[in-house]
Design an enzyme around this catalytic site. Structure first.
Site, short mmCIF file in Angstrom:
data_model
loop_
_atom_site.label_atom_id
_atom_site.label_comp_id
_atom_site.label_asym_id
_atom_site.label_seq_id
_atom_site.Cartn_x
_atom_site.Cartn_y
_atom_site.Cartn_z
N ARG A 177 5.69 22.20 1.06
CA ARG A 177 6.49 22.98 2.01
C ARG A 177 7.77 23.50 1.38
NH1 ARG A 177 6.82 18.38 6.36
NH2 ARG A 177 7.17 17.37 4.35
N LYS A 214 -6.76 8.39 -2.84
CA LYS A 214 -6.74 7.20 -2.00
C LYS A 214 -5.44 7.17 -1.20
CE LYS A 214 -4.07 3.84 -4.30
NZ LYS A 214 -3.82 2.58 -4.92
N HIS A 261 -8.77 6.39 -9.94
CA HIS A 261 -8.45 6.67 -11.34
C HIS A 261 -8.78 5.50 -12.26
CE1 HIS A 261 -4.67 4.81 -10.01
NE2 HIS A 261 -4.51 4.45 -11.26
N LYS A 315 -10.51 5.16 -16.67
CA LYS A 315 -9.87 4.49 -17.81
C LYS A 315 -10.91 4.24 -18.90
CE LYS A 315 -6.18 2.31 -15.21
NZ LYS A 315 -5.00 2.84 -15.88
N GLU A 357 1.26 -6.12 -11.34
CA GLU A 357 2.37 -5.18 -11.54
C GLU A 357 3.68 -5.95 -11.56
OE1 GLU A 357 1.71 -1.25 -9.23
OE2 GLU A 357 1.07 -2.85 -7.92
N ASP A 366 -4.51 -1.47 -0.77
CA ASP A 366 -3.99 -0.62 -1.83
C ASP A 366 -4.76 -0.81 -3.14
OD1 ASP A 366 -1.98 1.27 -2.67
OD2 ASP A 366 -1.10 -0.35 -3.87
N HIS A 386 -9.79 0.01 -6.16
CA HIS A 386 -9.82 -0.16 -7.61
C HIS A 386 -10.56 -1.43 -8.05
CE1 HIS A 386 -6.99 3.04 -7.54
NE2 HIS A 386 -5.94 2.32 -7.21
N LYS A 435 2.32 -7.42 -6.60
CA LYS A 435 3.54 -6.77 -7.08
C LYS A 435 4.54 -7.86 -7.46
CE LYS A 435 3.17 -2.34 -4.83
NZ LYS A 435 3.02 -1.58 -6.08
#
Ligand code: NAP
Length: 489
Positions: A51, A146, A176, A180, A214, A233, A238, A338
């Protein structure tokens, strides 16, 4: 590096959400790298849409900065930008769509890729408009980022709505992780060597671990993340895709449906986890204040702000099984989170112990063979073997890896997954994309876990940022007499 001749004809790639984080950090740099490889033929057009009221030059200036910061040479960046344009459009408003459709119509022969790098709430509006303007016809493809829904019902809603304008062969649901190098190497390792496949079953494999860890917290994506959580997530998409690549039967070929049919069978064979056994097989956690990479960091609730009392999990560990002849009784331990101590994604296949030891206790313990596929960082493969410690003394055993780092072995940095996947869409190769029935099967398994957590009313277990999650995640595997992989050398 000399560029190779392009494998595709000139094409148009439109990125809805072209000013967003994913587009600027991943998609456009990936396209730039393919441009450097000579894979974006002259006449191709990359068009960003959002936008924000930018013109072509304004967009190019922003992108130029990003690409120079990532080390692109000025002349190459400018040459690439010559193929990039921008249109300001609101997916929910009519204004500007006529002109956009006319722009796309200038190249009727081009393959057109519409990459929906926006929040999924906009997928339906965008597809409606693409359909209204006839942009879904012919050689058009749509790429869906996703998350595809937050449960089976909402995934079906999105897939139905997109399916009204794009048939399944035009729809590319991107994960994705499948792009890999290490993941594709799993195909080469399993099906290009006679060595592994005879051992790839419950007779010889003790268990499999998949970790996606992560160090980062939720950062600025708190609003999105809090509605999702670690299971939605990471696991539903994945990690299950990785599990499928490990566990699927050999496909008859690498044709898209041959591979996807086998993955689907794995998803449909996953042992159900629901209210009756979720407490036994799953652990969910939420990070509290701690340290990450030597710095103090706040907890998840502080990251969200506004006195949040969220019960969203930022960590999940779970144990599942694949109920078929090949894998019966072999646990698959899955873990993601995380604010963990390291950024690492890996698949660890742990083989059974030898049936009988001929060695004295003085030789040291016999350790199980492990095949470790490292997806990030330092993509590579390690096969841990037992050998004799060199020297004239008594026979002592050591556990050492046959270690192949892709960067060292091939002397080049590994391409980002998007570099391959974006051009796969242009080529019309959906092998590494999820078919609708896979998404449904994955939700069919994940949904009851989410329901069980919801109905338990329990909060996730706290863990200190910078640790490997709640202690219950360690107990989950240790009560089976196993431990999470720690690469010691
Ligand atoms: P983001 O930074 O919030 O970007 C969203 C983009 O959509 C912006 O360009 C925004 O620009 C545009 N947009 C918003 N409303 C719009 C409208 N009504 N019409 C047209 N454009 C509109 O999000 P992101 O992080 O890039 O993520 C995009 C998608 O990829 C999400 O579904 C996310 O879950 C998924 N994803 C992201 C990552 C990642 O690393 N970021 C990784 C995997 C998947 P304007 O506000 O100017 O319109």
């Amino acid at each position: 590096m000399t560029a190779s001749p392009p494998l595709v004809d000139a094409f148009d790639l439109v990125i809805f959400g072209g000013t967003g984080d994913l587009a600027l950090r991943k998609l456009l740099p990936a396209l730039f790298h393919r441009f450097l490889d000579g894979q974006i033929p002259a006449g191709s057009r990359v068009i960003g849409i959002a936008r924000e009221g930018l013109d072509d030059d304004g967009y190019r200036a922003n992108l130029r900065k990003v690409l120079l910061e990532t080390g692109g040479a000025k002349d190459k960046v400018d040459a690439f930008l010559g193929q990039v344009g921008y249109r300001s459009l609101d997916a929910r408003k009519d204004e500007g769509w006529d002109a956009f459709a006319a722009l796309i119509g200038e190249q009727p022969e081009h393959v057109r890729v519409f990459y929906l790098s926006t929040s999924p709430e906009l997928f339906v509006d965008i597809c409606n408009r693409l359909g209204e303007y006839g942009l879904n016809r012919g050689k058009s493809r749509v790429v869906l980022e996703k998350p595809i829904g937050r449960d089976l019902a909402s995934a079906n809603q999105i897939n139905d709505a997109v399916g009204r304008f794009f048939d399944e062969s035009q729809t590319y649901r991107i994960d994705h992780y499948l792009g890999k190098e290490t993941v594709q190497n799993l195909l080469a390792l399993r099906f290009g060597n006679a060595l592994f496949e005879p051992l790839w079953n419950a007779g010889h494999i003790d268990h499999v671990q998949i970790t996606v860890a992560e160090t980062l917290g939720v950062g600025t994506r708190g609003t999105y993340y809090d509605r999702a959580g670690a299971l939605r997530d990471m696991v539903q998409n994945h990690i299950l895709q990785l599990l499928c690549m490990v566990a699927m039967e050999p496909p008859s070929s690498l044709s898209p449906d041959a591979v996807r049919d086998e993955k689907l069978k794995v998803l449909r064979s996953l042992k159900p986890i629901d209210e009756a056994n979720a407490a036994q097989y799953t652990v969910r956690g939420q990070y509290r204040a701690g340290a990450a990479e030597g710095q103090s960091v706040p907890g998840y609730l502080e990251d969200l702000g506004n006195g949040s009392k969220s019960h969203t999990e930022t960590f999940v560990a779970l144990k599942t099984e694949i109920e078929n002849w090949r894998w019966a009784g072999v646990p698959f331990y899955l873990r993601t989170g995380k604010r963990l101590p390291e950024r690492v994604s890996e698949i660890v296949v742990v083989f059974k112990s030898v049936p009988h030891s001929i060695f004295d206790a003085s030789a040291g313990p016999l350790t199980q063979n492990r095949l470790v596929l490292r997806l990030q960082p330092d993509e590579g493969v390690k096969l841990w073997l037992t050998i004799k410690h060199p020297g004239p003394g008594g026979l002592r055993l050591r556990h050492v890896p046959l270690d192949m780092s892709f960067a060292e072995a091939f002397g080049v940095s590994q391409p980002d997954a998007y570099e391959r996947l974006l051009l796969d869409v242009v080529r019309g190769n959906p092998t590494l994309f999820m078919r609708r029935d896979e998404v449904e099967a994955a939700w069919h398994w994940a949904g009851p876990i989410l329901d069980a957590w919801g109905s338990s009313g329990e909060a996730p277990r706290p863990y200190t940022a910078g640790t490997w999650g709640p202690s219950a995640a360690v107990a989950l595997i240790e009560r089976d007499g196993r431990t999470w992989n720690e690469d010691s050398e």
